[in-house]
Design a protein around this motif. Structure first.
Motif, short mmCIF file in Angstrom:
data_model
loop_
_atom_site.label_atom_id
_atom_site.label_comp_id
_atom_site.label_asym_id
_atom_site.label_seq_id
_atom_site.Cartn_x
_atom_site.Cartn_y
_atom_site.Cartn_z
N SER A 280 6.65 22.51 -27.78
CA SER A 280 7.08 21.12 -27.87
C SER A 280 7.40 20.79 -29.33
CB SER A 280 6.00 20.16 -27.34
OG SER A 280 4.86 20.15 -28.18
N LEU A 281 8.32 19.89 -29.48
CA LEU A 281 8.66 19.33 -30.79
C LEU A 281 8.50 17.82 -30.68
CD1 LEU A 281 11.93 21.32 -31.60
CD2 LEU A 281 9.66 21.66 -32.62
N ALA A 282 7.93 17.21 -31.70
CA ALA A 282 7.73 15.77 -31.70
C ALA A 282 8.02 15.22 -33.09
CB ALA A 282 6.30 15.42 -31.29
N ALA A 283 8.56 14.01 -33.11
CA ALA A 283 8.87 13.34 -34.37
C ALA A 283 8.80 11.83 -34.17
CB ALA A 283 10.24 13.76 -34.88
N GLY A 284 8.79 11.12 -35.26
CA GLY A 284 8.76 9.67 -35.22
C GLY A 284 10.12 9.04 -34.99
N SER A 285 11.15 9.86 -34.95
CA SER A 285 12.51 9.37 -34.79
C SER A 285 13.13 9.90 -33.51
CB SER A 285 13.36 9.80 -35.99
OG SER A 285 14.73 9.67 -35.71
N GLU A 286 13.60 8.99 -32.67
CA GLU A 286 14.27 9.40 -31.44
C GLU A 286 15.54 10.19 -31.76
OE1 GLU A 286 15.57 7.48 -27.16
OE2 GLU A 286 15.35 6.15 -28.88
N ALA A 287 16.25 9.78 -32.81
CA ALA A 287 17.50 10.47 -33.18
C ALA A 287 17.23 11.93 -33.54
CB ALA A 287 18.17 9.75 -34.34
N VAL A 288 16.13 12.21 -34.23
CA VAL A 288 15.78 13.58 -34.60
C VAL A 288 15.54 14.41 -33.34
CG1 VAL A 288 13.94 15.00 -35.62
CG2 VAL A 288 14.86 13.07 -36.89
N ILE A 289 14.79 13.87 -32.40
CA ILE A 289 14.47 14.61 -31.18
C ILE A 289 15.71 14.78 -30.31
CG2 ILE A 289 13.14 14.48 -29.03
CD1 ILE A 289 11.61 15.48 -31.58
N GLU A 290 16.55 13.78 -30.23
CA GLU A 290 17.77 13.91 -29.43
C GLU A 290 18.74 14.92 -30.04
OE1 GLU A 290 18.19 12.96 -26.32
OE2 GLU A 290 16.13 12.25 -26.55
N SER A 291 18.78 14.97 -31.35
CA SER A 291 19.60 15.98 -32.02
C SER A 291 19.06 17.38 -31.72
CB SER A 291 19.62 15.73 -33.53
OG SER A 291 20.28 16.77 -34.19
N ALA A 292 17.73 17.54 -31.79
CA ALA A 292 17.10 18.83 -31.49
C ALA A 292 17.37 19.21 -30.04
CB ALA A 292 15.60 18.76 -31.75
N ARG A 293 17.26 18.23 -29.13
CA ARG A 293 17.53 18.50 -27.71
C ARG A 293 18.95 19.04 -27.54
NH1 ARG A 293 15.57 16.03 -23.07
NH2 ARG A 293 14.77 14.26 -24.27
N GLY A 294 19.92 18.38 -28.14
CA GLY A 294 21.31 18.80 -28.02
C GLY A 294 21.55 20.20 -28.54
N ARG A 295 20.98 20.50 -29.69
CA ARG A 295 21.17 21.83 -30.27
C ARG A 295 20.48 22.91 -29.44
NH1 ARG A 295 20.79 21.90 -36.59
NH2 ARG A 295 22.18 23.65 -36.29
N LEU A 296 19.27 22.62 -28.96
CA LEU A 296 18.53 23.61 -28.17
C LEU A 296 19.19 23.86 -26.82
CD1 LEU A 296 14.91 22.49 -29.07
CD2 LEU A 296 16.01 24.64 -29.75
N THR A 297 19.61 22.81 -26.14
CA THR A 297 20.29 23.02 -24.85
C THR A 297 21.62 23.73 -25.07
OG1 THR A 297 21.19 20.77 -24.89
CG2 THR A 297 19.16 21.11 -23.63
N GLY A 298 22.29 23.44 -26.18
CA GLY A 298 23.53 24.14 -26.52
C GLY A 298 23.32 25.63 -26.75
N GLN A 299 22.10 25.99 -27.13
CA GLN A 299 21.76 27.41 -27.33
C GLN A 299 21.23 28.06 -26.05
OE1 GLN A 299 18.87 27.41 -30.52
NE2 GLN A 299 20.29 26.50 -31.98
N GLY A 300 21.19 27.28 -24.96
CA GLY A 300 20.75 27.83 -23.68
C GLY A 300 19.29 27.65 -23.35
N HIS A 301 18.55 26.90 -24.15
CA HIS A 301 17.13 26.68 -23.88
C HIS A 301 16.95 25.59 -22.83
CE1 HIS A 301 15.76 29.23 -27.17
NE2 HIS A 301 16.73 28.69 -27.90
N GLN A 302 15.92 25.73 -22.00
CA GLN A 302 15.57 24.69 -21.03
C GLN A 302 14.67 23.69 -21.73
OE1 GLN A 302 13.78 26.80 -17.77
NE2 GLN A 302 15.75 27.01 -16.73
N VAL A 303 15.11 22.44 -21.75
CA VAL A 303 14.40 21.38 -22.47
C VAL A 303 14.05 20.26 -21.50
CG1 VAL A 303 14.57 19.72 -24.37
CG2 VAL A 303 15.64 21.96 -24.60
#
Length: 175
Positions: A57-80
């Motif tokens: 899991s990844l967690a941060a105080g910023s929704e934008a940070v987590i949404e950016s991480a989600r986009g990059r990880l799913t773009g790399q084929g990870h299940q999020v």
């Protein structure tokens, strides 16, 4: 301190903690997370009781940070998925983690990192703040009731060491 409010879970097929630690570090390095972000491992099992594995899991105080991480990880084929796997993650990445090297006092460890408390196994009370902790450069606290807590055990010369060792024996590595 509670875990940061925005979190995602990353499913993996990894079954060993040290492999999960490395995967988490590799993924986080490519995401340029802010210093206040947390990265945790979670021991999970499918609802049907399938093979246990280590999820992240990844967690941060910023929704934008987590949404950016989600986009990059799913773009790399990870299940999020939304949210962390559970409230008891084992923290690998957390504020101050990189400074927990060598021998520190309990007070230095707590004041220099996101760890809020040190719990000594088998002891009813917390350690004296002046007690030295030999970190072995490997400090993996866990979330417990909204607190990041390091489990420690007594060691030689009145010192403490983190309960989890950096290089567990193979018979215990997957527990």
């Amino acid at each position: 301190m509670n875990p940061p409010p925005y979190a995602i879970g990353i499913d993996t097929s990894v079954t060993r903690l040290h492999e999960a630690d490395q995967l988490l570090r590799d993924l986080a390095a490519g995401l340029a997370l802010p210093p206040d972000a947390f990265g945790c491992t979670h021991l999970v099992r499918d609802a049907d009781g399938g093979r246990p594995r280590v999820a992240l899991s990844l967690a941060a105080g910023s929704e934008a940070v987590i949404e950016s991480a989600r986009g990059r990880l799913t773009g790399q084929g990870h299940q999020v998925k939304d949210g962390a796997w559970d409230g008891a993650g084992r923290a690998v990445l957390y504020p101050g983690a990189d400074g927990l090297t060598g021998t520190l006092t309990v007070a230095e460890l707590v004041s220099g990192s996101a760890i809020e408390r040190v719990r000594v196994l088998g002891a009813p009370d917390g350690p004296d703040p002046a007690t030295r902790v030999v970190t072995r450069d490997f400090v993996r606290p866990q979330w417990r009731d909204g607190e990041l807590v390091l489990a420690a055990m007594p060691a030689v010369g009145g010192t403490l060491v983190p309960f989890e060792v950096p290089d567990p024996t193979p018979c215990c590595a997957d527990h």
